[in-house]
Design a protein around this motif. Sequence first.
Motif, PDB file in Angstrom:
ATOM      1  N   GLY A 183       0.801  -1.220   0.000  1.00 55.22           N
ATOM      2  CA  GLY A 183       0.000   0.000   0.000  1.00 55.22           C
ATOM      3  C   GLY A 183       0.835   1.273   0.000  1.00 55.22           C
ATOM      4  N   PRO A 184       0.161   2.440   0.005  1.00 47.44           N
ATOM      5  CA  PRO A 184       0.867   3.725  -0.102  1.00 47.44           C
ATOM      6  C   PRO A 184       1.712   4.069   1.123  1.00 47.44           C
ATOM      7  CG  PRO A 184      -1.484   4.081   0.277  1.00 47.44           C
ATOM      8  CD  PRO A 184      -1.307   2.616   0.025  1.00 47.44           C
ATOM      9  N   GLU A 185       1.461   3.372   2.246  1.00 39.84           N
ATOM     10  CA  GLU A 185       2.236   3.668   3.463  1.00 39.84           C
ATOM     11  C   GLU A 185       3.266   2.576   3.771  1.00 39.84           C
ATOM     12  OE1 GLU A 185      -0.857   5.961   6.307  1.00 39.84           O
ATOM     13  OE2 GLU A 185      -1.674   4.161   5.340  1.00 39.84           O
ATOM     14  N   LYS A 186       3.623   1.795   2.738  1.00 39.77           N
ATOM     15  CA  LYS A 186       4.526   0.653   2.977  1.00 39.77           C
ATOM     16  C   LYS A 186       5.892   1.084   3.504  1.00 39.77           C
ATOM     17  CE  LYS A 186       6.053   0.113  -1.867  1.00 39.77           C
ATOM     18  NZ  LYS A 186       5.246   1.212  -2.445  1.00 39.77           N
ATOM     19  N   ASP A 187       6.405   2.233   3.052  1.00 41.05           N
ATOM     20  CA  ASP A 187       7.721   2.685   3.538  1.00 41.05           C
ATOM     21  C   ASP A 187       7.679   2.967   5.036  1.00 41.05           C
ATOM     22  OD1 ASP A 187       8.640   2.440   0.971  1.00 41.05           O
ATOM     23  OD2 ASP A 187       8.507   4.584   0.502  1.00 41.05           O
ATOM     24  N   GLN A 188       6.596   3.610   5.470  1.00 35.63           N
ATOM     25  CA  GLN A 188       6.429   3.880   6.907  1.00 35.63           C
ATOM     26  C   GLN A 188       6.256   2.580   7.685  1.00 35.63           C
ATOM     27  OE1 GLN A 188       6.556   7.037   8.525  1.00 35.63           O
ATOM     28  NE2 GLN A 188       6.782   5.596  10.227  1.00 35.63           N
ATOM     29  N   LEU A 189       5.486   1.662   7.107  1.00 31.53           N
ATOM     30  CA  LEU A 189       5.283   0.340   7.729  1.00 31.53           C
ATOM     31  C   LEU A 189       6.621  -0.377   7.909  1.00 31.53           C
ATOM     32  CD1 LEU A 189       3.407  -2.045   8.617  1.00 31.53           C
ATOM     33  CD2 LEU A 189       3.435  -2.759   6.213  1.00 31.53           C
ATOM     34  N   HIS A 190       7.445  -0.402   6.862  1.00 33.91           N
ATOM     35  CA  HIS A 190       8.761  -1.045   6.935  1.00 33.91           C
ATOM     36  C   HIS A 190       9.584  -0.452   8.082  1.00 33.91           C
ATOM     37  CE1 HIS A 190       8.634  -2.139   2.343  1.00 33.91           C
ATOM     38  NE2 HIS A 190       7.803  -2.855   3.072  1.00 33.91           N
ATOM     39  N   GLU A 191       9.603   0.866   8.145  1.00 33.09           N
ATOM     40  CA  GLU A 191      10.385   1.553   9.185  1.00 33.09           C
ATOM     41  C   GLU A 191       9.841   1.239  10.579  1.00 33.09           C
ATOM     42  OE1 GLU A 191      13.367   3.561  10.898  1.00 33.09           O
ATOM     43  OE2 GLU A 191      13.241   3.174   8.745  1.00 33.09           O
ATOM     44  N   ASP A 192       8.524   1.228  10.722  1.00 35.10           N
ATOM     45  CA  ASP A 192       7.905   0.940  12.030  1.00 35.10           C
ATOM     46  C   ASP A 192       8.220  -0.481  12.491  1.00 35.10           C
ATOM     47  OD1 ASP A 192       6.797   3.480  12.024  1.00 35.10           O
ATOM     48  OD2 ASP A 192       4.839   2.812  11.286  1.00 35.10           O
ATOM     49  N   ILE A 193       8.166  -1.432  11.551  1.00 35.90           N
ATOM     50  CA  ILE A 193       8.483  -2.830  11.890  1.00 35.90           C
ATOM     51  C   ILE A 193       9.949  -2.939  12.300  1.00 35.90           C
ATOM     52  CG2 ILE A 193       8.769  -5.156  10.913  1.00 35.90           C
ATOM     53  CD1 ILE A 193       6.180  -4.609   9.294  1.00 35.90           C
ATOM     54  N   TYR A 194      10.810  -2.271  11.563  1.00 31.97           N
ATOM     55  CA  TYR A 194      12.245  -2.278  11.881  1.00 31.97           C
ATOM     56  C   TYR A 194      12.489  -1.717  13.290  1.00 31.97           C
ATOM     57  CZ  TYR A 194      17.118  -0.743  11.824  1.00 31.97           C
ATOM     58  OH  TYR A 194      18.427  -0.509  12.146  1.00 31.97           O
ATOM     59  N   GLN A 195      11.840  -0.602  13.604  1.00 31.37           N
ATOM     60  CA  GLN A 195      12.021   0.021  14.926  1.00 31.37           C
ATOM     61  C   GLN A 195      11.522  -0.901  16.037  1.00 31.37           C
ATOM     62  OE1 GLN A 195      13.831   2.567  15.548  1.00 31.37           O
ATOM     63  NE2 GLN A 195      14.114   3.248  13.427  1.00 31.37           N
ATOM     64  N   PHE A 196      10.424  -1.589  15.787  1.00 33.76           N
ATOM     65  CA  PHE A 196       9.905  -2.551  16.771  1.00 33.76           C
ATOM     66  C   PHE A 196      10.924  -3.672  16.993  1.00 33.76           C
ATOM     67  CE2 PHE A 196       7.739  -6.722  17.220  1.00 33.76           C
ATOM     68  CZ  PHE A 196       7.262  -6.577  18.522  1.00 33.76           C
ATOM     69  N   LEU A 197      11.443  -4.223  15.906  1.00 38.66           N
ATOM     70  CA  LEU A 197      12.416  -5.316  16.012  1.00 38.66           C
ATOM     71  C   LEU A 197      13.687  -4.861  16.724  1.00 38.66           C
ATOM     72  CD1 LEU A 197      12.064  -6.848  12.419  1.00 38.66           C
ATOM     73  CD2 LEU A 197      11.268  -7.891  14.561  1.00 38.66           C
ATOM     74  N   GLU A 198      14.096  -3.627  16.465  1.00 31.69           N
ATOM     75  CA  GLU A 198      15.336  -3.103  17.047  1.00 31.69           C
ATOM     76  C   GLU A 198      15.275  -3.002  18.570  1.00 31.69           C
ATOM     77  OE1 GLU A 198      18.609  -1.724  15.622  1.00 31.69           O
ATOM     78  OE2 GLU A 198      17.822  -3.501  14.630  1.00 31.69           O
ATOM     79  N   ARG A 199      14.084  -2.776  19.103  1.00 31.18           N
ATOM     80  CA  ARG A 199      14.019  -2.604  20.559  1.00 31.18           C
ATOM     81  C   ARG A 199      13.753  -3.908  21.315  1.00 31.18           C
ATOM     82  NH1 ARG A 199       8.959  -2.445  22.317  1.00 31.18           N
ATOM     83  NH2 ARG A 199       7.217  -1.842  20.971  1.00 31.18           N
ATOM     84  N   LEU A 200      13.666  -5.014  20.594  1.00 33.42           N
ATOM     85  CA  LEU A 200      13.525  -6.315  21.266  1.00 33.42           C
ATOM     86  C   LEU A 200      14.868  -6.717  21.881  1.00 33.42           C
ATOM     87  CD1 LEU A 200      11.375  -8.292  18.641  1.00 33.42           C
ATOM     88  CD2 LEU A 200      10.586  -7.035  20.662  1.00 33.42           C
ATOM     89  N   ASP A 201      14.805  -7.566  22.879  1.00 28.28           N
ATOM     90  CA  ASP A 201      16.008  -7.971  23.603  1.00 28.28           C
ATOM     91  C   ASP A 201      16.648  -9.185  22.932  1.00 28.28           C
ATOM     92  OD1 ASP A 201      17.962  -8.250  25.499  1.00 28.28           O
ATOM     93  OD2 ASP A 201      16.700  -9.337  26.914  1.00 28.28           O
ATOM     94  N   TRP A 202      17.423  -8.934  21.893  1.00 20.70           N
ATOM     95  CA  TRP A 202      18.085 -10.036  21.151  1.00 20.70           C
ATOM     96  C   TRP A 202      19.314 -10.491  21.921  1.00 20.70           C
ATOM     97  CZ3 TRP A 202      15.670 -11.808  16.771  1.00 20.70           C
ATOM     98  CH2 TRP A 202      14.702 -10.955  16.182  1.00 20.70           C
ATOM     99  N   GLU A 203      19.332 -11.742  22.309  1.00 20.18           N
ATOM    100  CA  GLU A 203      20.444 -12.282  23.102  1.00 20.18           C
ATOM    101  C   GLU A 203      21.738 -12.295  22.310  1.00 20.18           C
ATOM    102  OE1 GLU A 203      19.210 -16.046  24.674  1.00 20.18           O
ATOM    103  OE2 GLU A 203      17.355 -15.160  25.424  1.00 20.18           O
ATOM    104  N   SER A 204      21.627 -12.439  20.977  1.00 17.91           N
ATOM    105  CA  SER A 204      22.843 -12.498  20.151  1.00 17.91           C
ATOM    106  C   SER A 204      23.656 -11.200  20.217  1.00 17.91           C
ATOM    107  CB  SER A 204      22.467 -12.805  18.697  1.00 17.91           C
ATOM    108  OG  SER A 204      21.542 -11.849  18.225  1.00 17.91           O
TER     109      SER A 204
END
Length: 251
Positions: free
Chosen positions: A228-249
Motif C-alpha cells: 500500500g501507499p504507506e509501505k515505507d512507513q510500515l517497513h520503518e515501524d516494523i524495523y524500529q519494533f524489532l530493534e528494541r527487542l532484547d536479542w540475546e545475540s
Amino acid sequence: MKVVPPKPFTFEGGNRAVLLLHAFTGNSADVRMLGRFLQKRGYTCHAPILKGHGVPPEELMEAKASDWWQDVEKAWQYLKNEGYDEIAVAGLSLGGLMTLKTAYMFDVKGIIPMCAPLTTSENKDRLYEGVLQYAKDFKQLEKKDEQQIEKEMEAFRKRPLDTLYSINETIEDVRGSLDMIYSPAFIVQAEKDQMVELESANLIHDEIASHDKTIKWYENSPHVITHGPEKDQLHEDIYQFLERLDWESDN
C-alpha cells in the motif's frame, strides 16, 4: 500459457531471523519488499509459500488451515536448522492469524500481525468473494479466453468450501488462545481494509497477555498493507519494533 509459480525466499542478513507469512490467495511477493528492507538492516528473512498458493486456484480449494500450519511449522524448523535461535514472526492477513498462533505454540522473539482476521461473522462471504476474484484473475493471467474462463468458473463455484470453513475454525481457535500470548507485539491495521473487520485489531490488542504491545493504524492503506501507499512507513515501524527487542545475540 503457464503462470510461473512464486517461490519461497530466504534473504540472509544476520543472526536475527524474521519469519514472514503471506496472505490467503497471496504468496511470498506479499512480504518480499519487507524482507529485502529488513535484510539490508541486518535481519535474515524467510518466507514460505503456503500450500495451494501461487498455483491454479483449484489447488487452493483442496488445502486447509491445518496444511498451512504444517507449512509454518516447517518454515520455523528450517530457520532453527539453519542455526537461528531467535525468531520474530510477521504475517499479513491469514499470515497474521498464523503469526498469532506461533506466539503460543513456539518461543518467539516478537510478533507483527498485520490486518489479521479475528472475527468470523461476515468472514466467509468476504473470503468467498475474494477466492472467486482470485480464481478469475489467475485464469486471465493464463490467457484463457472468456468462454473457457466462464466454463471453469462455473465448475469452480461448485467446489466444497471446506477451505474457508477451516479458516474460520482457526480464527476461533486463535481467538480462544490469545491470553496465552506473552511475547512483545506490534499490531498493524490498515484503516481502508476491505477484507478484515477493523475491530479485529482491537481484539488482538486487548486480549493478548503481552505487557509490551502496541497497535498502529495506517489511515490510507488497503488490506494488502505491505504493497500500500504507506509501505515505507510500515517497513520503518516494523524495523524500529524489532530493534528494541532484547536479542540475546547482541549481548
